[in-house]
Design a protein around this motif. Structure first.
Motif, short mmCIF file in Angstrom:
data_model
loop_
_atom_site.label_atom_id
_atom_site.label_comp_id
_atom_site.label_asym_id
_atom_site.label_seq_id
_atom_site.Cartn_x
_atom_site.Cartn_y
_atom_site.Cartn_z
N VAL A 170 0.84 -1.20 0.00
CA VAL A 170 0.00 0.00 0.00
C VAL A 170 0.87 1.24 0.00
O VAL A 170 0.64 2.19 -0.77
CB VAL A 170 -0.96 -0.01 1.21
N ALA A 171 1.90 1.25 0.84
CA ALA A 171 2.82 2.39 0.88
C ALA A 171 3.52 2.57 -0.47
O ALA A 171 3.70 3.71 -0.94
CB ALA A 171 3.84 2.20 1.99
N ASP A 172 3.89 1.48 -1.10
CA ASP A 172 4.55 1.57 -2.41
C ASP A 172 3.62 2.15 -3.47
O ASP A 172 4.06 2.89 -4.36
CB ASP A 172 5.04 0.19 -2.85
N ALA A 173 2.32 1.85 -3.38
CA ALA A 173 1.37 2.42 -4.33
C ALA A 173 1.27 3.93 -4.14
O ALA A 173 1.13 4.68 -5.12
CB ALA A 173 0.01 1.76 -4.16
N VAL A 174 1.32 4.40 -2.89
CA VAL A 174 1.33 5.84 -2.63
C VAL A 174 2.58 6.47 -3.25
O VAL A 174 2.51 7.51 -3.91
CB VAL A 174 1.27 6.12 -1.12
#
Length: 267
Positions: free
Chosen positions: A251-255
């Motif tokens: 999820v953090a990588d998608a941000v």
């Protein structure tokens, strides 16, 4: 981007209620986190820790969830008003919206309605088109929440219940499923101009077996084919319920991916 803001925790008034809001402040790109149907803002702590201080993190509890107060209106449109109220109160401009489950629907709808105000959307296993809800299914949902109601105090810390009646829980779930019907959701996808990234779970979850959930996720394929702004960032091993706990890095990588897209466009 917004100007630098001080860190703040407090209540934001809206309609006949007030929402518990936390804003880490700072000069970083604002990221606003939208919770699952009955969850609170605590579920985002691992994602926020992974992203760190380069971002300004804004979380809040929806009506009757977490530390927010009860209300008379728990509809989807009320939740949309809540998002507007939080953004206005905290002076947030062009945020990246990150929504899990029900929160993903809020993020997609808000970004589609406000194409010049959303920097991007991350959908965490939510806003997935499907059409299975009939009168029998509606009654099944209502019965399920009536049976579950004695367990609500235990379920609240897990993000599975709120401080509302069984009937109110059920109507939130029913409305969310109705909004996922292709006739309702496809126009939202078609209006979306902000970049959007999906982080998809694997297998089943409470209320949906693995085969059904994988069929629902596959319904996203035609959407990806016709709107190039929407892409899948990751398909992870966790199921719907555990994705923020076990696959928070995805999820953090998608941000980060969306932030890089916006930085490239601005260059």
């Amino acid at each position: 981007m917004t100007s630098e803001q001080s860190a703040w925790t407090g209540m934001v008034a809206i309609d006949d209620t007030a929402l518990a809001v936390t804003d880490t402040g700072g000069p970083g790109r604002p990221v606003v986190y939208l919770n699952g149907s009955y969850a609170d803002q605590s579920h985002w702590r691992r994602v926020i820790a992974d992203l760190g201080g380069d971002y300004r993190h804004i979380t809040y509890d929806e009506r009757a969830r977490g530390r927010s107060r009860r209300a008379t209106d728990y509809s989807f449109e009320a939740c949309m008003r809540d998002l507007d109220a939080v953004l206005t109160a905290r002076g947030v401009d062009r945020p990246i919206l990150v929504g899990w489950s029900y929160g993903a629907m809020l993020a997609m709808h808000w970004a589609a309605r406000h194409p010049d105000r959303a920097s991007g959307v991350v959908s965490v296993d939510g806003a997935l088109p499907h059409e299975w809800l009939d009168d029998a299914a509606r009654e099944q949902i209502r019965r399920l929440f009536r049976r579950m109601s004695p367990l609500f105090p235990i379920a609240r810390p897990l993000g599975l219940a709120a401080r509302m009646s069984a009937a109110q829980h059920a109507e939130i779930n029913i409305e969310a499923n109705e909004l996922c019907a292709p006739a309702a959701l496809d126009p939202v996808f078609d209006r979306l101009t902000a970049p959007a990234r999906y982080v998809l779970a694997t297998g089943g979850n409470l209320g949906g077996d693995a085969k059904l959930m994988e069929q629902i996720r596959a319904n996203l394929d035609p959407v990806l084919a016709r709107n190039p702004n929407i892409r899948v960032s990751a398909k992870v091993a966790s199921n719907h319920s555990k994705i923020l706990r076990n696959d928070f890095r995805a999820v953090a990588d998608a941000v980060r991916e969306l932030a890089a897209v916006r930085d490239h466009q601005a260059a």
